[in-house]
Design a protein around this motif. Structure first.
Motif, PDB file in Angstrom:
ATOM      1  N   ASP A 156     -10.372  -3.414  -2.947  1.00 14.94           N
ATOM      2  CA  ASP A 156      -9.855  -2.259  -3.661  1.00 14.94           C
ATOM      3  C   ASP A 156     -10.684  -2.000  -4.899  1.00 14.94           C
ATOM      4  OD1 ASP A 156      -7.957  -2.144  -1.791  1.00 14.94           O
ATOM      5  OD2 ASP A 156      -6.246  -2.510  -3.099  1.00 14.94           O
TER       6      ASP A 156
ATOM      7  N   SER B  18      -6.515   3.102   0.454  1.00 15.01           N
ATOM      8  CA  SER B  18      -7.208   1.977  -0.180  1.00 15.01           C
ATOM      9  C   SER B  18      -8.485   1.731   0.606  1.00 15.01           C
ATOM     10  CB  SER B  18      -6.345   0.721  -0.148  1.00 15.01           C
ATOM     11  OG  SER B  18      -6.184   0.260   1.194  1.00 15.01           O
TER      12      SER B  18
ATOM     13  N   ALA C 161     -10.133   5.774  -4.343  1.00 10.20           N
ATOM     14  CA  ALA C 161     -10.080   4.582  -3.499  1.00 10.20           C
ATOM     15  C   ALA C 161     -11.451   3.953  -3.316  1.00 10.20           C
ATOM     16  CB  ALA C 161      -9.479   4.932  -2.137  1.00 10.20           C
TER      17      ALA C 161
END
Length: 450
Positions: free
Chosen positions: A296, A414, A440
């Protein structure tokens, strides 16, 4: 993270049925001294491609040596991106300071109940841009309208030059009931200060309405100037235009910048310098290409900047630039991000992706009901698709979709979620959504050129 209260307080507290108030916005501008003391303005209106047009115009003006303030919206990852100097976003501290000055002036106005309407966030960011232009002694401002028209704060500013992009059936029932009525409304940002309006080719009906509105707004002294991207020799050359449908917006922005230089009595743009600056142009979320991080993203540009009041407008088209590779990424998973909202935009983005990769593993699509959902469904055919829903209360996602499509909420975006879809993912939809995708993948969005 900057405080956004000064820009959103009145909008957040608005009562049902209450509209934005241009009279209140004009009073705020007077309180800040912007009614008489501001940099020359190039205003951008249209149904789609406004962000690309405005950014290209700003880059072209900067290439001519002018200090240029650019105001666009919605933002990608942070609200500081709404105001830029020579392509670079203001800092959090600068946006905070601008907001504080706006808020102090706002508190000196009569109560909202007496004005009959609220100060819209999109208009307040225009005010912030004009204030910052005065602070940095900018030579010129490039301001992107929200929806555009005589009810848009850009009309209060009174742009010296107007760039009018393609007009189509966006905001039907709000700006007008037909494309021609919408075009007429958008052209009405012109006014007493306007000295030129540069537009892309339009249908005969749209062109006639634009001409009529321009004549009315300027007393007949300004006639529309048409720039045709298909004409040989028009700047910039095809290799330096944004890819896909936004190539025309790049041509319009360059032509409008040239007209502004003429208005200011400046020399024409140097082609070599123009080409050098346009070669650095980066337009996130408009056919921009990014590697997907293995974890992430934690680069942290975001403050929710892709969300905006419903009246704030935005680019809304399949415009853009093949872009960057985000840091900290492994190039075995890639995403192509584009703010396509209709059949033509989705088709163009799909063609671009296949030209880039040869295939598309999966498509993420986020289109609220008021966009061309049916056209997008048809354009995507049998491709694997996941439909994404946003949490914004003013957006509805009730349109019937193919049964074989997957569904997900935008909060689930994500790097891991993107990588699970394949190594070649195409993300399409409203700017509210594409901003989340850029967040993201930790895409750099602070600098657009230079």
């Amino acid at each position: 993270m900057p405080s956004l209260d000064p820009f959103f307080t009145e909008w957040a507290r608005r009562r049902p049925g209450r509209a934005r108030s241009l009279e209140r916005a004009a009073a705020l501008a007077r309180a800040l001294g912007l009614d008489a003391d501001r940099a020359p303005v190039l205003g951008v209106v249209g149904s789609k491609g406004k962000g690309t047009t405005a950014t290209t115009a700003a880059a072209a003006l900067a290439s001519a040596g002018l200090r240029t303030v650019l105001v666009t919206g919605p933002s990608f990852r942070s609200y500081r991106e709404r105001v830029r100097v020579d392509g670079m976003s203001v800092t959090d501290a600068e946006l905070d300071a601008l907001g504080a000055r706006i808020d102090a002036a706002r508190r000196g106005l009569p109560p909202v109940e007496e004005s009959g309407g609220y100060l819209a966030p999109s208009g307040l960011f225009l005010v912030a841009g004009l204030l910052h232009a005065r602070d940095v002694e900018a030579d010129v401002c490039v301001l992107e309208a929200g929806m555009g028209g005589h009810r848009d704060e850009l009309r209060l500013v009174g742009p010296e030059v107007v760039a009018l992009g393609s007009v189509f059936a966006e905001h039907v029932g709000v700006l007008g009931d037909t494309v021609e009525e919408i075009a007429r409304e958008k052209a009405r940002v012109a006014g007493e200060r306007t000295r030129a309006l540069v537009r892309l080719p339009q249908t005969a009906g749209v062109a006639a309405e634009v001409d009529a509105a321009l004549a009315e707004a300027t007393g007949g002294r300004v006639r529309a100037e048409v720039v045709d991207p298909g004409r040989p020799g028009v700047e910039p050359p095809p290799a330096l235009r944004p890819p896909g449908l936004s190539a025309a917006s790049g041509v319009l922005g360059t032509a409008a910048a040239a007209r502004m230089l003429d208005h200011l009595g400046r020399p024409p743009m140097d082609r070599e310098r123009l080409h050098a600056v346009l070669g650095t142009l980066r337009l996130p979320g408009r056919l921009s290409h990014h590697a997907v991080p293995t974890e992430d993203a934690s680069g942290g540009g975001g403050d929710g900047g892709a969300t905006e009041d419903a009246s704030g407008g935005g680019d809304g088209g399949a415009t853009g630039d093949a872009g960057d590779e985000s840091t900290g990424a492994v190039p075995d998973a890639e995403v192509l991000v584009d703010s396509a909202i209709d059949r033509a935009g989705v088709s163009a983005a799909l063609a671009h992706a296949r030209g880039l990769w040869g295939r598309v593993d999966h498509v993420l699509l986020c289109l609220p009901d008021h966009k061309d959902v049916s056209g997008a469904v048809e354009a995507l055919g049998d491709l694997p698709v996941t439909a994404v829903r946003l949490p914004e209360a003013h957006l509805r996602f009730e349109h019937a979709l193919p049964d074989h499509w997957d569904r997900m909420d935008a909060d689930g975006l994500s790097p891991a979620a993107l990588r699970a879809l394949g190594t070649r993912v195409l993300a399409l939809g409203t700017v509210y959504f594409t901003g989340r995708v850029l967040e993201a993948v930790d895409a750099p969005t602070d600098r657009l050129f230079g």
